[in-house]
Design an enzyme around this catalytic site. Structure first.
Site, mmCIF file in Angstrom:
data_model
loop_
_atom_site.group_PDB
_atom_site.id
_atom_site.type_symbol
_atom_site.label_atom_id
_atom_site.label_comp_id
_atom_site.label_asym_id
_atom_site.label_seq_id
_atom_site.Cartn_x
_atom_site.Cartn_y
_atom_site.Cartn_z
ATOM 1 N N HIS A 154 3.771 7.846 0.988
ATOM 2 C CA HIS A 154 3.563 6.409 1.116
ATOM 3 C C HIS A 154 3.502 5.750 -0.265
ATOM 4 O O HIS A 154 3.410 6.428 -1.286
ATOM 5 C CB HIS A 154 2.268 6.104 1.878
ATOM 6 C CG HIS A 154 2.376 6.301 3.350
ATOM 7 N ND1 HIS A 154 2.241 7.538 3.944
ATOM 8 C CD2 HIS A 154 2.623 5.425 4.360
ATOM 9 C CE1 HIS A 154 2.390 7.412 5.257
ATOM 10 N NE2 HIS A 154 2.614 6.143 5.530
ATOM 11 N N LYS A 158 -1.499 2.623 -0.947
ATOM 12 C CA LYS A 158 -2.209 3.146 0.230
ATOM 13 C C LYS A 158 -3.502 3.820 -0.207
ATOM 14 O O LYS A 158 -3.510 4.625 -1.139
ATOM 15 C CB LYS A 158 -1.324 4.121 1.011
ATOM 16 C CG LYS A 158 -1.940 4.562 2.343
ATOM 17 C CD LYS A 158 -0.923 5.239 3.243
ATOM 18 C CE LYS A 158 -1.547 5.692 4.553
ATOM 19 N NZ LYS A 158 -2.075 4.547 5.338
#
Length: 266
Positions: A154, A158
């Site tokens: 990600h 995040k």
């Protein structure tokens, strides 16, 4: 029309949701919620699109919910729980895409579902949830003789790891094999770890750049390996899945559901 309030309205996901609602034929933006320090407070929620929705961004939860039938929330656990408390009081259903909840926080949401209808899933993407079904099928067939590893990647912003989606994949696989993920998950390896325990499910997390979300589950056997992968190129897939969840809740008064319910994948 499905009257929807959006939490985190000035964030990346909030913008995607507002854009999807505006483009929809059967959904209407009825409220826009954000934290008090957001520079968007007081502005029209669709101003970033060059469009006047008539809905201002507000930090007042009750004001954001007063005209809505459903709240869509992709914020942080503490914020989501505060929003859900007001939803419960006001009879507003909810679609929760927030991740990183503790077990106690999940229990609080389940308790709220005694009075309102909630769809909660770590990933609202239709494709991801179809992938979950494929993983369930694969896990049943490959329950012995295959080592299972879950790799997720990600963007740099995040804040939780492994991703909620990766954890859900692990739960689906463990359940299909009659295991408890809490007992068989391995989240880190460093130094002399010894041989791999064949009953474990491993996780690896990558963070960098602007990766929207990549997930791969590896079933590694003797002489072969099977990889089931889903890659998100845009958050638009999450917003479209969220609107499907909103439509699913249209005739629901209470209960806790997930995207398997929404997509009839049981």
């Amino acid at each position: 029309m499905h009257k929807i309030a959006v939490a985190g309205a000035s964030g990346r996901m909030g913008h995607m949701l507002i854009e999807a609602i505006r483009a929809s034929q059967d959904c209407q933006l009825a409220g826009a919620l954000d934290i008090a320090s957001s520079p968007a407070i007081g502005n029209d929620a669709a101003a970033f699109l060059g469009h006047a929705s008539g809905v201002p961004v507000t930090a007042d939860i009750r004001a954001a919910l007063k005209n809505a039938r459903v709240l869509i929330d992709f914020t942080r656990p503490e914020g989501t729980l505060a929003h859900i408390r007001h939803c419960r009081e006001m009879g507003v259903n909810a679609v929760i895409g927030t991740t990183g909840f503790s077990e106690d926080q999940k229990a609080q949401i389940a308790d709220s579902a005694r009075d309102i209808a909630i769809v909660m899933a770590p990933n609202m993407s239709v494709g991801v949830n179809v992938t979950m079904k494929l993983l369930e099928m694969a896990a049943k067939a490959l329950s012995t003789g295959y080592d299972i590893e879950i790799i997720e990647a990600h963007h740099r912003h995040k804040v939780d790891a492994p991703s909620g989606t990766a954890l859900k994949m692990g739960e689906v696989i463990a359940q299909a094999m009659g295991r408890d993920l809490k007992e068989c998950a391995v989240y880190a390896r460093e130094g002399v770890t010894g041989e791999r325990d064949p009953s474990t499910i491993g996780f690896a997390s990558i963070r960098g750049g602007d990766i929207v979300g990549d997930h791969t589950v590896l079933f590694a056997g003797t002489g072969e390996r099977i990889e089931i992968t889903h890659k998100s190129a845009s958050r638009a897939t999450y917003s479209q899945g969220s609107l499907r969840a909103v439509r699913f809740l249209a005739d629901k008064r209470k209960g806790l559901f997930d995207m398997f319910d929404v997509l009839n994948l049981r």
